[in-house]
Design a protein around this motif. Sequence first.
Motif, PDB file in Angstrom:
ATOM      1  N   GLU A  60       0.832  -1.202   0.000  1.00 38.84           N
ATOM      2  CA  GLU A  60       0.000   0.000   0.000  1.00 38.84           C
ATOM      3  C   GLU A  60       0.869   1.255   0.000  1.00 38.84           C
ATOM      4  N   VAL A  61       1.955   1.239   0.751  1.00 36.89           N
ATOM      5  CA  VAL A  61       2.867   2.385   0.761  1.00 36.89           C
ATOM      6  C   VAL A  61       3.442   2.607  -0.640  1.00 36.89           C
ATOM      7  N   LEU A  62       3.825   1.510  -1.303  1.00 37.14           N
ATOM      8  CA  LEU A  62       4.326   1.591  -2.674  1.00 37.14           C
ATOM      9  C   LEU A  62       3.291   2.207  -3.609  1.00 37.14           C
ATOM     10  N   LEU A  63       2.053   1.720  -3.528  1.00 35.87           N
ATOM     11  CA  LEU A  63       0.981   2.270  -4.376  1.00 35.87           C
ATOM     12  C   LEU A  63       0.772   3.748  -4.083  1.00 35.87           C
ATOM     13  N   GLY A  64       0.836   4.110  -2.814  1.00 34.55           N
ATOM     14  CA  GLY A  64       0.669   5.507  -2.448  1.00 34.55           C
ATOM     15  C   GLY A  64       1.688   6.397  -3.132  1.00 34.55           C
TER      16      GLY A  64
END
Length: 335
Positions: A60-64
């Motif tokens: 999720e951090v990567l997608l953010g």
Amino acid sequence: MKLGSQGLEVSVQGLGCMGMSAFYGPPKPETDMIVLIHHAVQSGVTFLDTSDMYGPHTNEVLLGKALKGGVRDKVELATKFGINLAEGKREIHGDPAYVRAACEGSLKRLDINCIDLYYQHRIDTRVPIEITIGELKKLVEEGQIKYIGLSEASASTIRRAHAVHPITAVQLEWSLWSRDVEEEIVPTCRELGIGIVAYSPLGRGFLSSGTKLLENLTQDDYRKFLPRFKPENAEQNNTIFERVNELATRKGCTPSQLALAWVHHQGKDVCPIPGTTKIENFNQNIGALSVKLTPEEMAELESFAAAHVKGDRYGDAASTWKTSDTPPLSSWKAV
């Protein structure tokens, strides 16, 4: 394409992002994965799939990070809650407090104001599904999520959930060698106007390269522990890949494209979300949209695939739609 009957529109094929951060070997370089995500969006694949358990949290951090710079407005973002991997233990939660906290956590990591499609990743069989969906309904009303989804839910669970708030999509494993959902789950979704998101449409990569895939798996690759990838089953399952490869050669496409095309041919309400970490494989996957199959070719593929698969999808302890029924609402006592 329209996913479900609640108004959500997504690209006809999505991108599963799990393998970028978890389960399929070590995490991939963040910069490379952001380049891949941007390439996908520019190529028209705008339906991105993640979960708070991928990492956990790191996907999720990567997608953010990938959604910065105006990219957010171009995508339909799906994430999931319900599986907690705290302290190395796998627990499933669907109680209202957990649902709300999980949503808040995902919004923060993704650095967005609203999640387009929010799935319950696995069903908490201790909590009546009406209770879980009731809290998700509140999150819709508050503007924190737009649409509600379920993953690996039984037909009765789907019906009970849909009666509380319309379910937009059900995510399920569907591929040439995973077809048990066709008897009851898929018809239930279609009866209720619920879209279908097919994960692992390439058999976790096995339908792309057969046993050659096993030669390159790292020691921490989750697939090494799945029944179908075990040596005692893999050789027989390789015959499925060989037959897929034969037909693909005759049609002038790759095995991946053929296996994906089969999923696309299941109906306009089905959106497969193959995952990859390489741009060349991504490009190959979107080429599946150009592969047209005749009824005879569909029948040929189906005649040998599911009938010859050896081994279950998951190990014995895994929670799937077959074990997702929850207690009646009358049994619930809020803590």
